[in-house]
Design a protein around this motif. Structure first.
Motif, PDB file in Angstrom:
ATOM      1  N   ILE A   1       0.873  -1.202   0.000  1.00 19.78           N
ATOM      2  CA  ILE A   1       0.000   0.000   0.000  1.00 19.78           C
ATOM      3  C   ILE A   1       0.897   1.236   0.000  1.00 19.78           C
ATOM      4  N   ASN A   2       1.898   1.230   0.869  1.00 18.79           N
ATOM      5  CA  ASN A   2       2.797   2.367   0.979  1.00 18.79           C
ATOM      6  C   ASN A   2       3.518   2.634  -0.353  1.00 18.79           C
ATOM      7  N   LYS A   3       3.935   1.557  -1.017  1.00 13.17           N
ATOM      8  CA  LYS A   3       4.650   1.723  -2.295  1.00 13.17           C
ATOM      9  C   LYS A   3       3.732   2.302  -3.371  1.00 13.17           C
ATOM     10  N   GLU A   4       2.472   1.890  -3.341  1.00 16.34           N
ATOM     11  CA  GLU A   4       1.535   2.413  -4.353  1.00 16.34           C
ATOM     12  C   GLU A   4       1.275   3.904  -4.113  1.00 16.34           C
ATOM     13  N   PHE A   5       1.109   4.291  -2.840  1.00 14.45           N
ATOM     14  CA  PHE A   5       0.889   5.718  -2.569  1.00 14.45           C
ATOM     15  C   PHE A   5       2.162   6.528  -2.842  1.00 14.45           C
ATOM     16  N   TYR A   6       3.321   5.921  -2.588  1.00 10.46           N
ATOM     17  CA  TYR A   6       4.570   6.612  -2.950  1.00 10.46           C
ATOM     18  C   TYR A   6       4.608   6.824  -4.471  1.00 10.46           C
ATOM     19  N   SER A   7       4.189   5.805  -5.220  1.00 12.63           N
ATOM     20  CA  SER A   7       4.158   5.937  -6.686  1.00 12.63           C
ATOM     21  C   SER A   7       3.278   7.117  -7.081  1.00 12.63           C
ATOM     22  N   ALA A   8       2.129   7.253  -6.419  1.00 15.14           N
ATOM     23  CA  ALA A   8       1.229   8.377  -6.731  1.00 15.14           C
ATOM     24  C   ALA A   8       1.952   9.700  -6.484  1.00 15.14           C
ATOM     25  N   TYR A   9       2.670   9.798  -5.372  1.00 13.79           N
ATOM     26  CA  TYR A   9       3.433  11.020  -5.052  1.00 13.79           C
ATOM     27  C   TYR A   9       4.461  11.309  -6.130  1.00 13.79           C
ATOM     28  N   LEU A  10       5.173  10.242  -6.541  1.00 14.18           N
ATOM     29  CA  LEU A  10       6.230  10.403  -7.540  1.00 14.18           C
ATOM     30  C   LEU A  10       5.639  10.925  -8.856  1.00 14.18           C
ATOM     31  N   TYR A  11       4.536  10.323  -9.289  1.00 13.90           N
ATOM     32  CA  TYR A  11       3.915  10.773 -10.546  1.00 13.90           C
ATOM     33  C   TYR A  11       3.383  12.204 -10.410  1.00 13.90           C
TER      34      TYR A  11
ATOM     35  N   ALA B   1      11.232  11.828  -5.466  1.00 19.03           N
ATOM     36  CA  ALA B   1      12.406  12.429  -6.125  1.00 19.03           C
ATOM     37  C   ALA B   1      11.986  13.750  -6.780  1.00 19.03           C
ATOM     38  N   LYS B   2      12.959  14.649  -6.948  1.00 18.22           N
ATOM     39  CA  LYS B   2      12.637  15.933  -7.601  1.00 18.22           C
ATOM     40  C   LYS B   2      13.671  16.258  -8.675  1.00 18.22           C
ATOM     41  N   ASN B   3      14.566  15.300  -8.929  1.00 16.46           N
ATOM     42  CA  ASN B   3      15.689  15.581  -9.834  1.00 16.46           C
ATOM     43  C   ASN B   3      15.329  15.316 -11.295  1.00 16.46           C
TER      44      ASN B   3
ATOM     45  N   GLU C   1      12.745   7.652 -18.024  1.00 17.90           N
ATOM     46  CA  GLU C   1      13.649   6.563 -17.623  1.00 17.90           C
ATOM     47  C   GLU C   1      13.568   6.331 -16.113  1.00 17.90           C
ATOM     48  N   LEU C   2      13.392   7.416 -15.366  1.00 17.56           N
ATOM     49  CA  LEU C   2      13.200   7.263 -13.907  1.00 17.56           C
ATOM     50  C   LEU C   2      11.910   6.481 -13.623  1.00 17.56           C
ATOM     51  N   ILE C   3      10.872   6.764 -14.425  1.00 22.56           N
ATOM     52  CA  ILE C   3       9.604   6.038 -14.245  1.00 22.56           C
ATOM     53  C   ILE C   3       9.829   4.546 -14.470  1.00 22.56           C
ATOM     54  N   LEU C   4      10.543   4.234 -15.565  1.00 19.86           N
ATOM     55  CA  LEU C   4      10.755   2.816 -15.886  1.00 19.86           C
ATOM     56  C   LEU C   4      11.526   2.115 -14.764  1.00 19.86           C
ATOM     57  N   THR C   5      12.563   2.767 -14.282  1.00 14.90           N
ATOM     58  CA  THR C   5      13.348   2.177 -13.178  1.00 14.90           C
ATOM     59  C   THR C   5      12.437   1.968 -11.970  1.00 14.90           C
ATOM     60  N   HIS C   6      11.623   2.984 -11.676  1.00 19.70           N
ATOM     61  CA  HIS C   6      10.729   2.871 -10.519  1.00 19.70           C
ATOM     62  C   HIS C   6       9.742   1.714 -10.703  1.00 19.70           C
ATOM     63  N   GLU C   7       9.131   1.645 -11.884  1.00 21.99           N
ATOM     64  CA  GLU C   7       8.136   0.585 -12.100  1.00 21.99           C
ATOM     65  C   GLU C   7       8.768  -0.807 -12.033  1.00 21.99           C
TER      66      GLU C   7
END
Ligand code: OFO
Length: 170
Positions: A14-24, A77-79, A88-94
């Motif tokens: 759950i935490n990882k999915e909400f982190y993904s939402a934050y990242l996007y 991340a903000k970089n 590419e950051l998205i792909l690595t994250h996914e």
């Protein structure tokens, strides 16, 4: 009642999915800032999907009479420097999320929790789709280039993405 080890890994997910939402969302704000409204829209739609992924896990734990444990969500991340680097950051994250889903599948199988093993299959397929979609955008950016005139067209395409809510039913 759900096994504690399985409950724990689902809460971590759950935490990882909400982190993904934050990242996007962070990426969506970045794209908006540099004037790529279509990229911004695409990542915002993905953020909504990630919230749903978290909510499906939330509902599932409750359905199994388990305890939901909402943990602290890290700052994203903000970089971000340009569209290719960001995708590419998205792909690595996914890919890390895919590994994490594989971990849920393996644990539930090892614990003979057939219901969770079945439930998590939806996420296994979703990860295949997400990685493929992101790879396609990267390939387009690399193939056609990132001059402003090309980006304009890719931005228009990404701006067409529609948000389709997922409904989980066992
Ligand atoms: Fe939930 O699929 Fe991306 O992270």
């Amino acid at each position: 009642m759900i096994n504690k080890k399985v409950e724990d890994i689902l809460n971590a997910q759950i935490n990882k999915e909400f982190y993904s939402a934050y990242l996007y969302l962070a990426m969506s704000a970045y794209f908006d800032e540099i004037g790529l409204k279509g990229f911004s829209h695409w990542t915002k739609v993905q953020a909504k999907e990630e919230v749903e992924h978290g909510m499906m896990l939330f509902d599932y734990i409750i359905e199994r009479d388990g305890n939901v444990d909402l943990r602290q969500i890290e700052s994203p991340a903000k970089n971000f420097t340009d569209p290719i680097q960001t995708f590419e950051l998205i792909l690595t994250h996914e890919k890390t999320v895919t590994d994490s889903i594989r971990g849920v599948a393996e644990l539930s199988e090892g614990e003979c929790d057939i219901a969770t093993r079945h439930f998590i299959n939806w996420y296994v397929s979703e990860q295949v789709e997400e990685e493929a979609n992101v790879s396609d955008v990267i390939k387009n950016l690399k193939m056609f280039g990132t001059e402003n005139s090309i980006l304009y067209h890719i931005d228009k395409e990404l701006g067409k993405r529609e948000y389709k809510p997922h409904i989980y039913k066992a």
